[in-house]
Design an enzyme around this catalytic site. Structure first.
Site, short mmCIF file in Angstrom:
data_model
loop_
_atom_site.label_atom_id
_atom_site.label_comp_id
_atom_site.label_asym_id
_atom_site.label_seq_id
_atom_site.Cartn_x
_atom_site.Cartn_y
_atom_site.Cartn_z
N ASP A 157 -7.91 16.64 71.43
CA ASP A 157 -7.21 15.47 71.83
C ASP A 157 -7.04 14.61 70.69
OD1 ASP A 157 -7.14 16.92 74.29
OD2 ASP A 157 -8.09 15.52 75.16
N ASP A 210 -3.79 16.58 75.50
CA ASP A 210 -3.89 16.06 76.72
C ASP A 210 -2.41 16.08 77.11
OD1 ASP A 210 -5.46 15.18 78.88
OD2 ASP A 210 -5.04 13.10 78.32
N HIS A 231 0.32 15.00 80.23
CA HIS A 231 0.48 14.56 81.46
C HIS A 231 1.83 14.55 81.85
CE1 HIS A 231 -4.07 13.84 81.69
NE2 HIS A 231 -3.98 12.76 80.92
N HIS A 256 -1.20 7.48 79.53
CA HIS A 256 -1.23 8.09 78.28
C HIS A 256 -0.88 9.53 78.03
CE1 HIS A 256 -4.83 9.20 80.34
NE2 HIS A 256 -4.86 10.17 79.48
N LYS A 260 -3.30 20.29 78.58
CA LYS A 260 -4.15 20.25 79.74
C LYS A 260 -3.78 19.03 80.38
CE LYS A 260 -8.05 18.07 77.20
NZ LYS A 260 -7.77 16.75 77.58
N CYS A 270 -13.54 13.73 76.91
CA CYS A 270 -12.88 15.17 76.75
C CYS A 270 -13.64 16.09 75.83
CB CYS A 270 -11.74 15.12 76.29
SG CYS A 270 -10.52 14.66 77.62
C1 VGL Z 1 -9.22 11.64 77.89
C2 VGL Z 1 -9.34 10.01 79.15
C3 VGL Z 1 -8.16 10.45 79.70
C4 VGL Z 1 -10.05 12.35 76.35
C5 VGL Z 1 -8.19 12.11 78.33
O1 VGL Z 1 -9.18 13.04 75.65
O2 VGL Z 1 -11.11 11.79 76.03
N1 VGL Z 1 -9.97 10.50 78.23
N2 VGL Z 1 -7.49 11.50 79.31
ZN ZN Z 2 -5.69 12.28 79.94
#
Ligand code: VGL
Ligand code: ZN
Length: 204
Positions: free
Chosen positions: A12, A52, A54, A87, A112, A157
């Protein structure tokens, strides 16, 4: 003798987690040169990344739950879920990798958090462990034995991904210089380090 292959796993390393972003990880941008040095080191047989990714109405977004705010914990389809600011929305600049990341060297990206009903902190499975992303199959198919992890966030993550990698039997190493924590709760970074070591993950 067959030697186990080494994978570099970039977790990420995306714009929205960088300073100034909606889910900023303090000093998050400092992981980028560390990741690039490892990418260019030639020490890895395979380089993979998680992203990430979404939908705009993802259930982990506080904006989807009237009266709730980021940091609150709710129950989301049977799982405890921390709420976050919006995010890494699919197809937005915030979801792209940091522009300085040597992303052209990545062999395969695993997205993901695409299911609005369940979050996915680990790069291997969603938080309910119901669906695999394909990362585990990819590492197995390539004969990987050692997984080296850098990225964000150390206490979210990276934590979940490293715990799953160790549980799947990989010799798992988190590079201290290449991770940063959100520290939503004071001490999260310290607790995560202890937890990872107890699970057999080396912090190098
Ligand atoms: C993450 C919070 C929400 C991360 C991803 O990549 O650590 N943290 N989504
Ligand atoms: Zn996230």
């Amino acid at each position: 003798m067959r030697t186990a292959k080494k994978a570099l796993l970039l977790v990420d390393i995306q714009n929205d987690f960088m300073p100034g972003g909606p889910l900023a990880v303090p000093d998050g941008d400092r992981v980028v040169p560390v990741a690039n040095d490892l990418i260019r080191s030639g020490a890895f047989d395979v380089i993979v990344a998680t992203q990430d990714w979404h939908p705009p109405d993802h259930g982990s977004f506080a904006s989807q739950h009237p009266g709730r705010k980021p940091g609150d914990e709710i129950e989301l389809h049977g799982l405890v879920q921390t709420l976050w600011p919006d995010h890494c929305v699919q197809e937005t600049r915030g979801a792209e990798f940091h522009p300085d990341l040597a992303a052209d060297r990545i062999d395969r990206v695993f997205r993901k958090g695409t299911d609005r009903e369940v979050d996915s902190y680990s790069g291997f499975f969603d938080n309910g462990k119901r669906h695999a992303t394909g990362l585990g199959d990819e590492l197995a198919a390539r004969g990987v034995g050692e997984v080296h992890i850098v990225g964000l966030a150390m206490d979210v993550c990276v934590r979940a991904t490293a715990l799953d990698a160790a549980a799947l039997g990989y010799d798992t190493r988190v590079h201290r210089a290449g991770v940063r924590a959100v520290n939503l709760h004071e001490g999260d970074e310290q607790r995560t380090g202890d937890e990872l070591r107890r699970a057999g993950v080396q912090i190098v």
